[in-house]
Design a protein around this motif. Structure first.
Motif, PDB file in Angstrom:
ATOM      1  N   GLU A   4       1.293 -48.327  38.541  1.00  0.00           N
ATOM      2  CA  GLU A   4       2.277 -48.026  37.736  1.00  0.00           C
ATOM      3  C   GLU A   4       1.838 -46.469  36.968  1.00  0.00           C
ATOM      4  N   ALA A   5       0.524 -46.970  36.233  1.00  0.00           N
ATOM      5  CA  ALA A   5       0.009 -45.708  35.403  1.00  0.00           C
ATOM      6  C   ALA A   5      -0.637 -44.751  36.436  1.00  0.00           C
ATOM      7  N   TYR A  52     -10.931 -43.055  30.992  1.00  0.00           N
ATOM      8  CA  TYR A  52     -12.147 -42.792  31.875  1.00  0.00           C
ATOM      9  C   TYR A  52     -11.622 -42.134  33.307  1.00  0.00           C
ATOM     10  N   LEU A  53     -10.547 -42.296  33.726  1.00  0.00           N
ATOM     11  CA  LEU A  53     -10.328 -41.617  35.068  1.00  0.00           C
ATOM     12  C   LEU A  53      -9.356 -40.358  34.841  1.00  0.00           C
ATOM     13  N   LEU A 111      -6.470 -51.931  29.471  1.00  0.00           N
ATOM     14  CA  LEU A 111      -6.595 -50.738  30.708  1.00  0.00           C
ATOM     15  C   LEU A 111      -6.636 -49.440  30.164  1.00  0.00           C
ATOM     16  N   GLU A 112      -6.761 -49.414  28.708  1.00  0.00           N
ATOM     17  CA  GLU A 112      -6.761 -47.934  28.275  1.00  0.00           C
ATOM     18  C   GLU A 112      -8.270 -47.125  28.552  1.00  0.00           C
ATOM     19  N   TYR A 167     -13.411 -53.948  31.854  1.00  0.00           N
ATOM     20  CA  TYR A 167     -13.040 -55.610  31.691  1.00  0.00           C
ATOM     21  C   TYR A 167     -11.877 -55.723  31.179  1.00  0.00           C
ATOM     22  N   ALA A 168     -11.072 -56.839  31.444  1.00  0.00           N
ATOM     23  CA  ALA A 168      -9.615 -57.213  31.155  1.00  0.00           C
ATOM     24  C   ALA A 168      -9.653 -58.754  31.067  1.00  0.00           C
ATOM     25  N   ARG A 169      -9.170 -59.261  29.988  1.00  0.00           N
ATOM     26  CA  ARG A 169      -9.101 -60.726  29.776  1.00  0.00           C
ATOM     27  C   ARG A 169      -7.933 -61.167  30.440  1.00  0.00           C
TER      28      ARG A 169
END
Ligand SMILES: Cc1cc2nc3c(=O)[nH]c(=O)nc-3n(C[C@H](O)[C@H](O)[C@H](O)COP(=O)(O)O)c2cc1C
Length: 172
Positions: free
Chosen positions: A24-25, A169-170, A163-164, A107-109
């Motif tokens: 989506e982002a 970074y992208l 995700l921020e 990383y994401a939990r």
């Protein structure tokens, strides 16, 4: 215009949820990674999201094998685990799994629900919990403490906020 691809592998759904948010982002449709790398055409940014199982992320070996196809693209990897963020553990995972490929790891939990695991995974997790329970608190790594804390419970830590850093970074 910059184009992105989001690929993922998810056993119990948390990584898939993050991959859909990333799609989506980034304005693309997240695709499940099969046995071969899909055609990435003119995508210049590629995100691979994979769940962590027993310290490994399935799918990273496929990225490694296709490093030539990925050359020149901005590749980042999102690892989704049940533990709190632990930079040292993430770095070690990359060193074990990426065979020297220079790829930023994020990383994401994810989530944890033993009642939804298949028999094999539930057995493995219970054995791990038993082994960790024998350790003294001082010997416990952050992931071990989290494993004990979550035993027998259903937890969901998924949150877009994880995700921020990857999205920033992208965009840079
Ligand atoms: C068999 C098994 C092993 C796991 N090992 C780890 C681990 O080593 N480190 C970790 O942080 N989480 C571990 N987890 C938790 C998963 O990474 C977490 O549930 C994550 O949300 C899985 O992604 P998924 O929902 O997309 O499958 C493990 C889960 C299972 C089922």
């Amino acid at each position: 215009m910059k184009k992105a691809a989001v690929l993922y592998r998810s056993k119990y759904g948390a990584t898939r949820k993050y991959a859909l948010w990333l799609g989506e982002a980034l304005g693309c449709q997240a695709q499940e990674l099969g046995r071969t790398l899909p055609e990435l055409g003119d995508c210049d940014r590629v995100v691979y999201a994979g769940g962590i199982y027993a310290g490994g992320v399935p799918g990273l070996s496929l990225l490694r094998e296709n490093r030539e196809k990925l050359a020149g693209k901005r590749l980042v990897v999102l690892c989704v685990g049940a533990s709190p963020y632990d930079g040292k553990a993430l770095k070690a995972l990359g060193e074990r799994s990426l065979g020297g490929m220079e790829v930023p790891l994020f990383y994401a939990r994810g989530a944890w629900d033993e009642s939804r695991m298949d028999w094999k995974d539930r057995t493995l997790c219970r054995l791990l919990q038993k082994a960790v329970a024998r350790k003294s608190p001082a010997e416990c790594e952050p992931w071990m403490a989290a494993l004990l804390e979550s035993a027998g419970q259903a937890r969901d830590w998924t949150d877009r906020a994880w995700l921020e850093p990857l999205l920033a970074y992208l965009e840079a």
